[in-house]
Design a protein around this motif. Structure first.
Motif, PDB file in Angstrom:
ATOM      1  N   ARG A 241      56.459  38.804  60.531  1.00  0.00           N
ATOM      2  CA  ARG A 241      54.825  39.166  60.661  1.00  0.00           C
ATOM      3  C   ARG A 241      54.302  39.691  60.260  1.00  0.00           C
ATOM      4  N   THR A 242      55.216  41.292  60.689  1.00  0.00           N
ATOM      5  CA  THR A 242      54.738  42.734  60.647  1.00  0.00           C
ATOM      6  C   THR A 242      54.742  42.863  58.842  1.00  0.00           C
ATOM      7  N   VAL A 243      55.638  42.306  58.499  1.00  0.00           N
ATOM      8  CA  VAL A 243      56.475  42.756  56.620  1.00  0.00           C
ATOM      9  C   VAL A 243      54.994  41.706  56.043  1.00  0.00           C
ATOM     10  N   GLY A 244      54.988  40.502  56.232  1.00  0.00           N
ATOM     11  CA  GLY A 244      53.844  40.042  55.414  1.00  0.00           C
ATOM     12  C   GLY A 244      53.017  40.526  55.165  1.00  0.00           C
ATOM     13  N   VAL A 245      52.460  40.918  56.784  1.00  0.00           N
ATOM     14  CA  VAL A 245      51.039  42.112  56.433  1.00  0.00           C
ATOM     15  C   VAL A 245      50.547  42.740  54.963  1.00  0.00           C
ATOM     16  N   VAL A 246      51.950  43.210  55.133  1.00  0.00           N
ATOM     17  CA  VAL A 246      52.435  44.080  54.187  1.00  0.00           C
ATOM     18  C   VAL A 246      52.563  43.945  52.639  1.00  0.00           C
ATOM     19  N   ASP A 247      53.703  42.740  52.333  1.00  0.00           N
ATOM     20  CA  ASP A 247      53.811  42.629  51.525  1.00  0.00           C
ATOM     21  C   ASP A 247      52.992  40.906  51.005  1.00  0.00           C
ATOM     22  N   ASN A 248      51.714  40.666  51.755  1.00  0.00           N
ATOM     23  CA  ASN A 248      50.495  40.032  50.992  1.00  0.00           C
ATOM     24  C   ASN A 248      49.775  40.936  50.079  1.00  0.00           C
ATOM     25  N   PHE A 249      49.611  42.616  51.242  1.00  0.00           N
ATOM     26  CA  PHE A 249      48.509  43.514  50.605  1.00  0.00           C
ATOM     27  C   PHE A 249      48.901  43.804  49.915  1.00  0.00           C
ATOM     28  N   LEU A 250      50.030  44.492  49.055  1.00  0.00           N
ATOM     29  CA  LEU A 250      50.645  44.969  47.993  1.00  0.00           C
ATOM     30  C   LEU A 250      50.840  43.961  46.745  1.00  0.00           C
ATOM     31  N   ARG A 251      51.188  42.575  46.829  1.00  0.00           N
ATOM     32  CA  ARG A 251      51.714  41.919  45.783  1.00  0.00           C
ATOM     33  C   ARG A 251      49.191  40.806  45.675  1.00  0.00           C
ATOM     34  N   ASN A 252      48.880  41.110  46.512  1.00  0.00           N
ATOM     35  CA  ASN A 252      47.326  41.110  45.950  1.00  0.00           C
ATOM     36  C   ASN A 252      46.843  42.067  45.161  1.00  0.00           C
ATOM     37  N   ASN A 253      47.214  43.045  45.426  1.00  0.00           N
ATOM     38  CA  ASN A 253      47.203  44.034  44.948  1.00  0.00           C
ATOM     39  C   ASN A 253      47.414  44.146  43.397  1.00  0.00           C
ATOM     40  N   VAL A 254      48.241  44.619  43.538  1.00  0.00           N
ATOM     41  CA  VAL A 254      49.076  44.200  42.340  1.00  0.00           C
ATOM     42  C   VAL A 254      48.782  43.558  41.456  1.00  0.00           C
ATOM     43  N   ALA A 255      48.244  41.834  41.930  1.00  0.00           N
ATOM     44  CA  ALA A 255      47.938  40.315  41.133  1.00  0.00           C
ATOM     45  C   ALA A 255      46.432  41.037  40.971  1.00  0.00           C
ATOM     46  N   LYS A 256      46.237  41.515  41.256  1.00  0.00           N
ATOM     47  CA  LYS A 256      44.511  41.586  40.887  1.00  0.00           C
ATOM     48  C   LYS A 256      44.758  42.707  39.950  1.00  0.00           C
ATOM     49  N   ALA A 257      45.149  44.115  40.009  1.00  0.00           N
ATOM     50  CA  ALA A 257      45.405  44.785  38.625  1.00  0.00           C
ATOM     51  C   ALA A 257      45.594  44.843  37.774  1.00  0.00           C
ATOM     52  N   LEU A 258      46.684  43.903  37.758  1.00  0.00           N
ATOM     53  CA  LEU A 258      47.746  44.247  36.249  1.00  0.00           C
ATOM     54  C   LEU A 258      47.451  41.776  35.876  1.00  0.00           C
ATOM     55  N   LYS A 259      46.796  41.632  36.485  1.00  0.00           N
ATOM     56  CA  LYS A 259      46.204  40.036  36.127  1.00  0.00           C
ATOM     57  C   LYS A 259      47.275  39.361  36.095  1.00  0.00           C
ATOM     58  N   THR A 260      48.976  39.472  37.039  1.00  0.00           N
ATOM     59  CA  THR A 260      49.820  38.918  36.743  1.00  0.00           C
ATOM     60  C   THR A 260      49.880  37.533  37.644  1.00  0.00           C
ATOM     61  N   GLY A 261      50.966  36.895  38.193  1.00  0.00           N
ATOM     62  CA  GLY A 261      51.507  36.865  39.017  1.00  0.00           C
ATOM     63  C   GLY A 261      52.927  35.571  38.860  1.00  0.00           C
ATOM     64  N   ARG A 262      53.797  35.438  40.561  1.00  0.00           N
ATOM     65  CA  ARG A 262      54.902  34.433  39.892  1.00  0.00           C
ATOM     66  C   ARG A 262      54.559  33.839  39.308  1.00  0.00           C
ATOM     67  N   GLY A 263      55.664  32.901  38.173  1.00  0.00           N
ATOM     68  CA  GLY A 263      56.041  31.111  37.982  1.00  0.00           C
ATOM     69  C   GLY A 263      54.846  30.943  37.480  1.00  0.00           C
ATOM     70  N   LYS A 264      54.443  32.315  36.520  1.00  0.00           N
ATOM     71  CA  LYS A 264      53.538  31.571  35.448  1.00  0.00           C
ATOM     72  C   LYS A 264      54.673  31.388  34.347  1.00  0.00           C
ATOM     73  N   GLY A 265      55.891  31.512  33.881  1.00  0.00           N
ATOM     74  CA  GLY A 265      56.314  31.918  32.763  1.00  0.00           C
ATOM     75  C   GLY A 265      57.754  29.785  32.947  1.00  0.00           C
ATOM     76  N   LEU A 266      57.001  29.395  34.330  1.00  0.00           N
ATOM     77  CA  LEU A 266      57.397  28.215  35.149  1.00  0.00           C
ATOM     78  C   LEU A 266      56.696  26.785  34.984  1.00  0.00           C
ATOM     79  N   ILE A 267      55.741  27.304  34.243  1.00  0.00           N
ATOM     80  CA  ILE A 267      54.660  25.946  34.180  1.00  0.00           C
ATOM     81  C   ILE A 267      55.853  25.097  32.885  1.00  0.00           C
ATOM     82  N   ASN A 268      55.018  23.674  33.103  1.00  0.00           N
ATOM     83  CA  ASN A 268      54.838  22.813  32.562  1.00  0.00           C
ATOM     84  C   ASN A 268      54.184  23.409  30.842  1.00  0.00           C
ATOM     85  N   LYS A 269      55.209  23.017  29.312  1.00  0.00           N
ATOM     86  CA  LYS A 269      54.957  23.082  27.970  1.00  0.00           C
ATOM     87  C   LYS A 269      54.487  22.111  27.218  1.00  0.00           C
ATOM     88  N   GLU A 270      54.546  20.707  28.074  1.00  0.00           N
ATOM     89  CA  GLU A 270      54.704  19.822  27.015  1.00  0.00           C
ATOM     90  C   GLU A 270      53.590  19.322  26.642  1.00  0.00           C
TER      91      GLU A 270
END
Length: 270
Positions: A241-270
């Motif tokens: 729970r403690t690590v999650g707060v920090v982890d969520n904050f960091l990943r959220n800010n990185v995603a906002k700044a870089l417009k990145t997101g995990r799993g975007k390369g694993l989508i269905n491309k049919e």
């Protein structure tokens, strides 16, 4: 069985179980998240065929493993068997989306053929998914995630097997458990408060699931917001729970700044 036939079977079951669906959606206890489930969605022989088409060792699936989760996922339908492709696509057909939308009273819902964060899921012994709220948007950040559809296909799955779906109260202290029962469809709303998880798998065989999401340009609460998939620990897992707060904050800010997101390369491309 054709994709069209599977679609008609799903719609028929939704219509036949409308009264139960409406009651569950409005009268649930233990969680503020709206949801419903229906059993015996499809003929048993068909569901057995779907289950048998899953690779028993998860070959070709993408393995996720961290303090947040441990599971295997797959979204490249072009590389799957016809039956796995069809059952996944069936939930994305406009008629099915419209039917479920009308039952839960949500307007302008749309499917997601790319299966961003969706598709096929396998969880083996000791796999788990910690309490979390889903990524707020689709892969392009144009639409809000609104509904999560989970269709379970492993025969004879019981509570004692673990790997069951859990919906939590606002403080993530007490879960409401829904067994990942064979031929059961679970539909839940997804927003910035819909905490849910999967209990650790205890059984030796894999828990197999077909997962889909619906989206809309309309925010669930009428306000604009964005967040990545955000995790916390289970009750008693203070360090997570403690690590999650920090982890969520960091990943959220990185995603906002870089417009990145995990799993975007694993989508269905049919």
């Amino acid at each position: 069985m054709t994709l069209e036939a599977i679609k008609e079977l799903i719609i028929t079951q939704l219509e036949q179980q409308t009264e139960s669906i409406l009651k569950q959606w409005s009268t649930h206890q233990g969680t503020s998240t709206n949801y419903f489930y229906i059993d015996n969605l499809l003929p048993v022989a068909l569901v057995d065929e779907i289950y048998m088409a899953f690779p028993k060792e998860g070959d070709g699936f993408h393995k996720r493993k961290s303090f947040r989760e441990q599971k295997s996922t797959f979204a490249a339908l072009a590389n799957s068997s016809a039956i796995l492709s069809d059952i996944t696509k069936a939930f994305q057909l406009p008629e099915v989306v419209e039917k479920i939308s009308s039952l839960v009273g949500m307007k302008a819902l749309e499917g997601d053929p790319t299966l961003y964060a969706g598709g096929l899921s396998m969880m083996f012994k000791n796999d788990f998914l910690n309490p979390h709220i889903d990524n707020s948007h689709d892969g392009n950040r144009k639409r809000y995630r609104r509904l999560n559809l989970l269709y379970y296909v492993t025969p004879e799955w019981m509570l004692e097997n673990g790997g069951n779906f859990e919906l939590w109260d606002a403080k993530v202290t007490v879960p409401e458990t829904i067994i990942a029962q064979f031929n059961r469809l679970v539909v839940m709303e997804t927003n910035n408060k819909s905490w849910h998880s999967v209990s650790p798998v205890i059984a030796d065989n894999a828990r197999c699931c077909v997962s889909n999401y619906y989206f809309s340009e309309i925010s669930p609460n009428g306000l604009e917001y964005f967040h990545v998939t955000s995790f916390t620990g289970r009750p008693g897992e203070k360090w997570k729970r403690t690590v999650g707060v920090v982890d969520n904050f960091l990943r959220n800010n990185v995603a906002k700044a870089l417009k990145t997101g995990r799993g975007k390369g694993l989508i269905n491309k049919e």
